[in-house]
Write an enzyme that holds these catalytic residues in place. Structure first.
Site, PDB file in Angstrom:
ATOM      1  N   THR A   1      -9.322 -15.688  -1.183  1.00 10.79           N
ATOM      2  CA  THR A   1     -10.440 -16.084  -0.326  1.00 10.79           C
ATOM      3  C   THR A   1     -11.631 -16.581  -1.133  1.00 10.79           C
ATOM      4  O   THR A   1     -12.313 -17.524  -0.761  1.00 10.79           O
ATOM      5  CB  THR A   1     -10.862 -14.871   0.534  1.00 10.79           C
ATOM      6  OG1 THR A   1      -9.758 -14.518   1.351  1.00 10.79           O
ATOM      7  CG2 THR A   1     -12.043 -15.185   1.423  1.00 10.79           C
TER       8      THR A   1
ATOM      9  N   THR B   1      -7.838 -10.491  -2.770  1.00 11.88           N
ATOM     10  CA  THR B   1      -8.121  -9.054  -2.824  1.00 11.88           C
ATOM     11  C   THR B   1      -6.913  -8.172  -2.532  1.00 11.88           C
ATOM     12  O   THR B   1      -6.880  -7.026  -2.969  1.00 11.88           O
ATOM     13  CB  THR B   1      -9.244  -8.664  -1.843  1.00 11.88           C
ATOM     14  OG1 THR B   1      -8.875  -9.072  -0.533  1.00 11.88           O
ATOM     15  CG2 THR B   1     -10.556  -9.293  -2.241  1.00 11.88           C
ATOM     16  N   ASP B   2      -5.923  -8.688  -1.807  1.00 16.65           N
ATOM     17  CA  ASP B   2      -4.830  -7.810  -1.372  1.00 16.65           C
ATOM     18  C   ASP B   2      -4.172  -7.066  -2.531  1.00 16.65           C
ATOM     19  O   ASP B   2      -3.940  -5.871  -2.461  1.00 16.65           O
ATOM     20  CB  ASP B   2      -3.756  -8.613  -0.608  1.00 16.65           C
ATOM     21  CG  ASP B   2      -4.111  -8.762   0.852  1.00 16.65           C
ATOM     22  OD1 ASP B   2      -5.284  -8.508   1.201  1.00 16.65           O
ATOM     23  OD2 ASP B   2      -3.225  -9.143   1.647  1.00 16.65           O
TER      24      ASP B   2
ATOM     25  N   LYS C   1      -7.559  -0.922  -3.198  1.00 11.29           N
ATOM     26  CA  LYS C   1      -8.087  -1.474  -1.943  1.00 11.29           C
ATOM     27  C   LYS C   1      -7.807  -0.460  -0.849  1.00 11.29           C
ATOM     28  O   LYS C   1      -6.654  -0.198  -0.522  1.00 11.29           O
ATOM     29  CB  LYS C   1      -7.430  -2.817  -1.616  1.00 11.29           C
ATOM     30  CG  LYS C   1      -8.097  -3.533  -0.436  1.00 11.29           C
ATOM     31  CD  LYS C   1      -7.501  -4.912  -0.162  1.00 11.29           C
ATOM     32  CE  LYS C   1      -8.316  -5.635   0.903  1.00 11.29           C
ATOM     33  NZ  LYS C   1      -7.782  -6.955   1.249  1.00 11.29           N
TER      34      LYS C   1
END
Lengths: 440, 615
Positions: free
Chosen positions: A94, A170-171, A248
């Protein structure tokens, strides 16, 4: 995607995305169909800026009014001298994506000149260099990509980069940060991963604050692999997390990343860009002269949650692997049926046969928080006895998984693998559980 | 004499919808109480982003230039969606069904596929940096006394966050409350066929009444549920006004219907007056100073009595000033109620971050600026005869920017297209330039909605029945036999609750309880979570003769404070029949004394009956 009928009708009149078309009482620019919606409805951008969907039934005419500009995003080239600069490398996600505003389509693109025009404040950190390594959503990344990144980071450091920032989805950013922590040892400069939880098109995106704080971290004294993201839901400060300790923990919040069983390395204030070191024992800039690249990884490693009702057959199916990380319950227990209950069964024999056949089996806590202790209950003791390693470790399952890939890449000697596994290499295991660790 | 310039006006009406009790893109309650207390706060900043055209939007950039810190108050009816911490859920189908029906009522064509857009807003009123909005219907019309007025678009939107405060200490802190954010909203935009303030009011009322008197019908059965929210702030208007020779000016936040006429007329008048001012500027060859002629006048105010200046200077501000050649008398020219040409210039200066300007057409004594100081100023600025001057007190950079904007504005001799804020006295103040057109791009997180098939399996079909105000009023007068109360119910927020309760209980008792008792209790700080249920159970006690009418407020208060219905009934139990006869006898049939002591327990007419019997 439009239906075949609509595609055909558009082709016939020579209309492409971005052209001005007319159907019935509606006139406007032809927009692409993005993923969802009725494939038989044309999307038209009206002159007032709104899009609407117009259903095209048989016999309804589409007219081409005029040809429009081609819609698309032109990425600019790489730039910048690396020596003495903060080197920003793009891996996708992103944070590197740009929205093409007419259509809303997302392009996973970025270049340093794009970055500098979007965030002119980056100049505060001196020279900025950068380039794109690849454009991927992080769920598509695997050990092959980690190797590329590790080699490229080593190159930037050898070329004299003052610090490296990695823009990343980020995943799986926590996996990458753990992998790099093992692959890049004795870092002379900071290596900081950064991402965004909100897309870059919106004024509220966390990309800017995260990138500014990451750049501050890359300019700091902390020469470790770190991950820099929002610390709270507010735009007030970021945490720099140690690469092996971060996870995360939320699907969507800005402060999704948390240090588990460890304090963050530093707190970085957004307004002042001040880096406050929280872990005084962190590895310091310049403490080592040359980065040591140890990039070999085995990809024959698996990560498996144990759960009520897990079948021994499932365990047996991992016999082709070189290593298996179990994320077990509580202090490190798995179904062992020590009381011989008639409805229960044990996976211990299946695990034992894996171990006996040479698969390195590693324990880790699925509670995430806390330390394993395989001496408290029978099941834990049994796992320990049959040769499952990891007793007293307080590592994250994902970190144990990445570490096992790395350890198996370093040596073929299973005994040495086990020694490497239980030694603290990159802050992934600690001896003491401290009260101020961020358990919430 | 000036000819009557032709007025053109369009209106945008925003009405909050009930959406069957939920917000537009999440399941948080759509109703909220202005008195609710925030649970916690979140602090955010926003930055400009490259827009559709590759350049940042002028209006958006303008706001961003002022460094701002947004503080969001989070309430019980908020979740992670309002905080921009979770993606939006699917569009509330009940809200969409209501808007489709509103489109039908306004003769609009409903689109086949509703595509949600992101409309950039960077004033912080939305945590995401944009407002989600979508066209549901277009190209409609409504009849009016002046002929047809076109309906250009009917949109479904999310309500913005409500502003709580805006710091004027230079910190840039703006506080918003998030309880309002995400409430479903319908936006109806008419064409510019409105010809007068009166006509504007007529159109606004017609559209407003249509929505507010609409009832949801579920599976063909009247639900007694309104589709539009009622009460203060649930409907508001923006106006687009221009006169011949003027420009389109957008007036935001024209909330009170009673002032609508005045806002329209006063804007038209302002534009005419401004054209007169321009004529005078040209005639007198009036000209503001150039940027280079801005002078630091701080020294002229050593030891000044003017609090504004002395306080400012001790906090590090400077007094900057400039000459406005031949502007004497022009700055003081009234262009709107209580607003002069100087106020217009001042608005532009304010946008640079100053609190306002001081100019020579004002009474300077009111600032405690002495004649000696004025003389010094005039000398330094070389102000003579018909010249005027303008001062600002602020940190040097901001002050300089403010005067630059005053110069720029004073040089414009046409009506600028502006967004203005409606003021409570019927006039308006400059807010920002009219936003550019290209402020929208698709919201890709929400799938398009199909008006032809709003409800998925298992959800009931919803239609909407619109009843005219006249029809409802007739029915209310019939029930209440009191026109004044009928009006209050019709215009207040309790219409639908009244209708539900009046089916079961004495209409007049219901009306006074809702319109008077509850208002008085709220003033005391007494609040109910389930108003209808609580009022219903109190009225039930009254209906079953367990309490008397006079005890209703006390019973309500007791229940609000945690008493059970039964407990409250016992506490205020009605004394009646044999018991009352006994009591009357004990008290020697002294009506005054009995009522004084037992007002909350005795029905006066029953007591009178007993006395009559005795006689």
């Amino acid at each position: 995607m439009y239906s075949k009928e609509i595609d055909g009708a558009l082709k016939k009149i020579g209309a492409e995305i971005g052209d001005r078309i007319k159907t019935g009482e509606y006139e406007g620019l032809l927009m692409p169909k993005i993923e969802s919606g009725d494939p038989n409805a044309l999307v038209i951008k009206l002159d007032n800026g709104y899009n609407i969907g117009v259903k095209i039934d048989t016999g309804k005419k589409i007219e081409l009014v005029s040809k429009g500009e081609k819609i698309g995003h032109k990425a600019k080239g790489d730039s910048g001298k690396v020596s003495g600069a903060i080197s920003i490398l793009g891996c996708g996600g992103t944070i590197t994506s740009r929205v093409e505003y007419k259509t809303g389509a997302v392009f996973p693109e970025f270049s340093p000149s794009d970055l500098l025009s979007s965030f002119p404040e980056l100049k505060e950190f001196g020279d900025i260099a950068g380039r794109k390594l690849f454009s991927l959503l992080s769920e598509d990344m695997n050990s092959a990509h980690w190797k590329i990144i590790a080699h490229e980071v080593e190159k930037e450091i050898k070329d004299g980069a003052r610090g490296v920032v990695l823009m990343h989805g980020t995943d799986t950013m926590g996996y990458t940060s753990a992998a790099l922590s093992f692959m890049l040892q004795k870092l002379p400069v900071p290596v900081v991963l950064v991402g965004a939880q909100r897309s870059s098109d919106r004024g509220s995106s966390d990309n800017k604050m995260n990138l500014m704080c990451a750049s501050a971290a890359a300019s700091s004294e902390i020469a470790e692999v770190g991950l820099c993201m929002h610390a709270t839901m507010s735009d007030d400060y970021c945490y720099l997390h140690r690469g092996t300790r971060v996870r995360k923990m939320h699907t969507s919040r800005r402060d999704a990343f948390k240090s588990v069983n460890a304090s963050p390395l530093a707190k970085i204030d957004y307004s002042s860009r001040k880096v406050e070191v929280l872990d005084k024992n962190c590895h310091k800039r310049g403490a080592s002269k040359k980065v040591e690249l140890r990039a070999d990884l085995s990809d024959k490693v698996a990560l498996l949650f144990t759960y009520p009702g897990i079948k021994p057959k499932l365990i047996e199916s991992y016999s082709d692997y070189d290593g298996l990380v179990l994320a077990t319950t509580g202090l490190g227990n798995a179904p062992a049926n020590p009381f011989g209950d008639k409805n229960a069964y044990s996976i211990i024999p299946a695990v034992k046969s894996l171990v006996d056949s040479g698969v390195v089996v590693v324990n880790s806590p699925q509670t995430l928080y806390g330390r394993l202790d395989m001496n408290i209950y029978t099941a834990g003791r049994m796992l320990d006895e049959i040769g499952v390693i990891g007793n007293y470790c307080d590592w994250l399952p994902e970190t144990a998984y990445v570490k096992l890939m790395w350890a198996l890449g370093q040596t073929k000697d299973k005994k040495k693998v086990k020694e490497l596994m239980v030694a603290n290499i990159a802050g992934e295991i600690s001896e003491r559980s401290l009260q101020n660790d961020s358990y919430e | 004499m000036i000819l009557m310039n032709k007025l053109k006006c369009g209106i945008e009406i925003h009405q909050r919808l009930v959406g069957r009790g939920e917000k537009l893109f999440c399941s948080c309650p759509s109703e909220f109480s202005e008195d609710a207390k925030p649970l916690y706060e979140v602090i955010r900043r926003q930055h400009t982003v490259v827009s559709e055209l590759g350049e940042t939007d002028a209006a958006a950039q303008f706001e961003a230039l002022k460094k701002k810190i947004f503080v969001y108050q989070v309430f019980e009816n908020d979740c992670a969606v309002e905080l921009d911490e979770e993606p939006p859920h699917e569009m509330n189908p009940y809200a969409l069904a209501s808007v489709v029906e509103i489109c039908n009522q306004l003769n609009c064509k409903v689109v086949d596929e509703v595509q949600v857009m992101r409309k950039t807003v960077i004033d912080g009123s939305n945590t995401s940096g944009f407002q989600r909005t979508a066209i549901v219907g277009m190209n409609g019309w409504l009849e009016s006394s002046q002929g047809r007025v076109s309906i250009q678009t009917v949109c479904i939107e999310e309500e913005s966050a409500g502003i709580v405060s805006q710091a004027d200490d230079g910190s840039g802190r703006i506080v918003y409350r998030l309880d309002r954010l995400g409430v479903p909203l319908v936006e109806i935009a008419t064409g510019p066929e409105i010809v007068s303030g009166k006509h504007c009011l007529e159109v606004a009322k017609k559209v407003g009444d249509m929505m507010r008197n609409a009832e949801a019908i579920e599976n063909g059965i009247a639900s007694n549920k309104e589709i539009a929210q009622r009460g203060i702030g649930t409907i508001r208007q923006d106006l687009n006004v221009s006169v011949e020779g003027g420009a389109r000016v957008e007036i935001k936040g024209a909330q009170q219907l009673g002032l609508l006429e005045e806002w329209v007329e006063s804007e038209a008048n302002r534009q005419k007056k401004m054209l007169e001012v321009y004529e005078e500027i040209v005639g007198k060859k009036a000209e503001p100073a150039s940027e280079k002629e801005i002078i630091d006048l701080t020294d002229a105010f050593t030891g000044t009595q003017c609090g504004l200046i002395s306080k400012g200077v001790s906090a590090g501000a400077k007094v900057l000033g400039m000459r406005m050649k031949h502007f004497a008398g022009i700055l003081g020219k009234e262009v709107q109620k209580e607003r002069r040409f100087g106020s217009e210039l001042s608005d532009y200066a304010k946008a640079a971050g100053v609190k306002g300007i001081i100019h020579s057409d004002e009474d300077l004594a009111k600032y405690k600026i002495s004649e000696g100081e004025v003389a010094k100023l005039r000398e330094k600025l070389k102000v003579e005869g018909t010249d005027a001057f303008v001062l600002v007190v602020e940190k040097e950079k901001i002050a300089h920017e403010a005067l630059k904007r005053v110069i720029a504005r004073a040089k414009v001799l046409s009506i600028p297209g502006e967004t203005r804020r409606a003021l409570p006295n019927g006039s308006s103040a400059y807010m920002r330039p009219i936003p550019g057109r290209a402020r929208m791009y698709p919201e890709t997180d929400i799938p398009p909605a199909l008006p032809a098939n709003i409800f998925r399996k298992g959800v009931t079909k919803v239609e909407v029945r619109i009843i005219s105000s006249e029809e409802i009023k007739k029915e209310l007068i019939h029930l209440l036999k009191n026109e004044q109360m009928a009006d209050r119910i019709l215009k207040g927020r309790n219409l639908f609750m009244f209708q539900r309760l009046a089916d079961e209980f004495e209409p007049m008792v219901v009306a006074t309880t809702l319109e008077e008792t509850l208002v008085a209790l709220r003033r005391e700080g007494v609040e109910f979570e389930e108003v209808k249920e609580v009022v219903g159970s109190a009225l039930e006690l009254y209906k079953k003769e367990k309490i008397v009418k006079a005890a209703i407020p006390d019973v309500l208060r007791a229940i609000a404070k945690g008493e059970t219905v039964e407990g409250a009934a016992k506490k205020f139990a009605r004394i009646k029949e044999k018991e009352l006869e006994k009591l009357a006898k004990e008290k020697n049939y002294d009506v005054g004394a009995i009522m004084r002591e037992f007002r909350l327990n005795i029905d006066a007419s029953e007591l009178q009956e007993i006395l009559k019997k005795k006689k």
